[in-house]
Design a protein around this motif. Structure first.
Motif, mmCIF file in Angstrom:
data_model
loop_
_atom_site.group_PDB
_atom_site.id
_atom_site.type_symbol
_atom_site.label_atom_id
_atom_site.label_comp_id
_atom_site.label_asym_id
_atom_site.label_seq_id
_atom_site.Cartn_x
_atom_site.Cartn_y
_atom_site.Cartn_z
ATOM 1 N N GLY A 270 0.816 -1.199 0.000
ATOM 2 C CA GLY A 270 0.000 0.000 0.000
ATOM 3 C C GLY A 270 0.854 1.256 0.000
ATOM 4 N N TYR A 271 0.213 2.392 -0.232
ATOM 5 C CA TYR A 271 0.904 3.688 -0.269
ATOM 6 C C TYR A 271 0.382 4.500 0.906
ATOM 7 N N TRP A 272 1.217 4.644 1.948
ATOM 8 C CA TRP A 272 0.764 5.136 3.243
ATOM 9 C C TRP A 272 1.047 6.621 3.468
ATOM 10 N N ARG A 273 1.491 7.348 2.467
ATOM 11 C CA ARG A 273 1.903 8.736 2.707
ATOM 12 C C ARG A 273 0.823 9.549 3.396
ATOM 13 N N ASP A 274 -0.416 9.459 2.923
ATOM 14 C CA ASP A 274 -1.524 10.203 3.514
ATOM 15 C C ASP A 274 -2.610 9.280 4.045
ATOM 16 N N ALA A 275 -2.294 7.996 4.192
ATOM 17 C CA ALA A 275 -3.301 7.011 4.612
ATOM 18 C C ALA A 275 -3.091 6.623 6.070
ATOM 19 N N HIS A 276 -4.198 6.255 6.718
ATOM 20 C CA HIS A 276 -4.135 5.873 8.120
ATOM 21 C C HIS A 276 -4.614 4.451 8.368
ATOM 22 N N ASP A 277 -5.070 3.760 7.328
ATOM 23 C CA ASP A 277 -5.444 2.359 7.466
ATOM 24 C C ASP A 277 -5.168 1.644 6.153
ATOM 25 N N LEU A 278 -5.241 0.311 6.189
ATOM 26 C CA LEU A 278 -4.862 -0.503 5.039
ATOM 27 C C LEU A 278 -5.725 -0.214 3.820
ATOM 28 N N ASP A 279 -7.035 -0.149 3.997
ATOM 29 C CA ASP A 279 -7.919 0.067 2.851
ATOM 30 C C ASP A 279 -7.608 1.389 2.155
ATOM 31 N N ALA A 280 -7.361 2.422 2.951
ATOM 32 C CA ALA A 280 -7.019 3.722 2.365
ATOM 33 C C ALA A 280 -5.665 3.680 1.668
#
Length: 378
Positions: A130-140
């Motif tokens: 996943g791409y976590w730069r602006d995400a706070h959970d796996l789905d995002a």
């Protein structure tokens, strides 16, 4: 006089160089239940370490923490099992990823069961970083990754898109619904293909159960490949990029664009870890930057090379949390030994990214180079 255990003492000495102590009491200190562990690990290296975990010969509070310490201390380079040497020789003599072998990983790994992967992967069946730069959970994070791919490829309505190694069809569904494209996906997994066809029903998407080497030429405006290149093998990298280049329509904007999303290694090898090869990904290997660059020469111009390897550790932790919460409701075929196998796989993968042994790369490629270049997309 105290009993002398030379094999135990040798293992203890090696572990001490990594700050790990047998039965030491910290979260990274292993508790040994079977004293045969020491001989097995010294003789078989990583294969013996993983198999003895599967057999319940040892436990540790933080498996990923322990494995990260072992990798950081490079103990895997000091203890080589017979299987590692045999795999290395086999990879030098044979092309392990020829077409007749390509379906093995589909049958043994990706066909484990859609219900299993649904329990682990979250709302979207996306089996890659996943791409976590602006995400706070796996789905995002997974949705952000899919959108990142689409934005990098400059997708627009009506474009024809090829997904090489399309998995369960999530990337094509996302691109069709959000960006209005038409698409073809190829996979070597029968279960993935069946799910992808159901997922993409009603959309202008075709899913094919076929090897990438049979993709037709000059049919697509854009090509993407997410988490499939690790199964291609260095002997076939040139063929892979030739197929991708040939599949692009020369009349497409920029002569077509391709995006490769792949795990990467800091060093060039020809085979994977023997435990991973035996239990998780047969005939796989992780490419190095040098191997990719050599295969691209004369075939593609690299418009962008984007690394976000630390995001994979976080992705794997989310997958582990999901599957650990789901074991009791999964079918009996996912038994205790399978569970310990999967625990070792996820923990070893976390460790490899955490210590930066492995990377995650996205390469944006054009056949002839885009005049003036393309603005960076992140």
């Amino acid at each position: 006089m105290p009993a002398i255990h030379p094999l135990r003492d040798r293992v203890a000495g090696l572990l001490a160089t990594a700050g790990v102590h047998l039965d030491g009491g910290s979260e990274c200190d292993p508790v040994i239940h079977d004293q045969r562990f020491h001989a097995r690990v010294l003789a078989q290296g990583s294969l013996g370490l993983g198999e003895s975990w599967m057999d319940g010969w040892w436990d540790v509070p933080s498996l990923d923490g322990l494995l990260a310490r072992l990798l950081q201390a490079r103990l895997d380079e000091r203890v080589h099992g017979v299987a590692d040497m045999a795999d290395g020789l086999r990879a030098r003599l044979l092309n392990l990823q020829v077409e007749r072998r390509s379906g093995e990983v589909g049958r043994r790994h990706y066909d484990l069961g859609n219900e299993f992967y649904a329990a682990m992967l979250g709302r979207r069946l996306v089996y890659s970083c996943g791409y976590w730069r602006d995400a706070h959970d796996l789905d995002a994070a997974q949705e952000a990754k899919l959108d990142l791919v689409c934005r990098k490829l400059r997708l627009r309505p009506g474009m024809r898109v090829l997904d090489v190694g399309c998995g369960w069809g999530e990337a094509l569904q996302f691109a069709a619904e959000r960006y209005g494209v038409r698409g073809v996906g190829v996979t070597i997994s029968a279960e993935q293909a069946a799910h992808a066809r159901e997922l993409c029903a009603g959309l202008p998407i075709e899913i094919r159960l076929q090897d990438y080497r049979h993709i037709e030429p000059h049919a697509f405006d854009r090509v993407l490949s997410i988490g499939m290149f690790e199964h291609v093998g260095v002997r076939n990298y040139g063929t892979f990029f030739e197929v991708v280049r040939r599949s692009l329509d020369p009349a497409a904007e920029h002569g077509g664009l391709a995006l490769l999303h792949s795990i990467g290694s800091n060093t060039s090898t020809r085979h994977t870890d023997p435990w991973i090869a035996r239990y998780i990904f047969p005939n796989s290997m992780i490419p190095s930057a040098a191997q990719i660059a050599t295969a691209l020469e004369g075939r593609f111009v690299v418009e962008d090379w984007h690394g976000f390897g630390p995001d994979y550790d976080r992705t794997l932790q989310a997958w582990r949390a999901n599957i650990e919460a789901a074991w009791e409701r999964l079918p009996p075929r996912y038994d205790a030994r399978f569970r310990r196998m999967w625990q070792f796989y996820l923990a070893a993968s976390m460790a490899s990214f955490r210590v930066r042994r492995n990377q995650l790369w996205q390469l944006l490629l054009s056949p002839r180079g885009v005049p003036g270049g393309l603005p960076e997309v992140r």
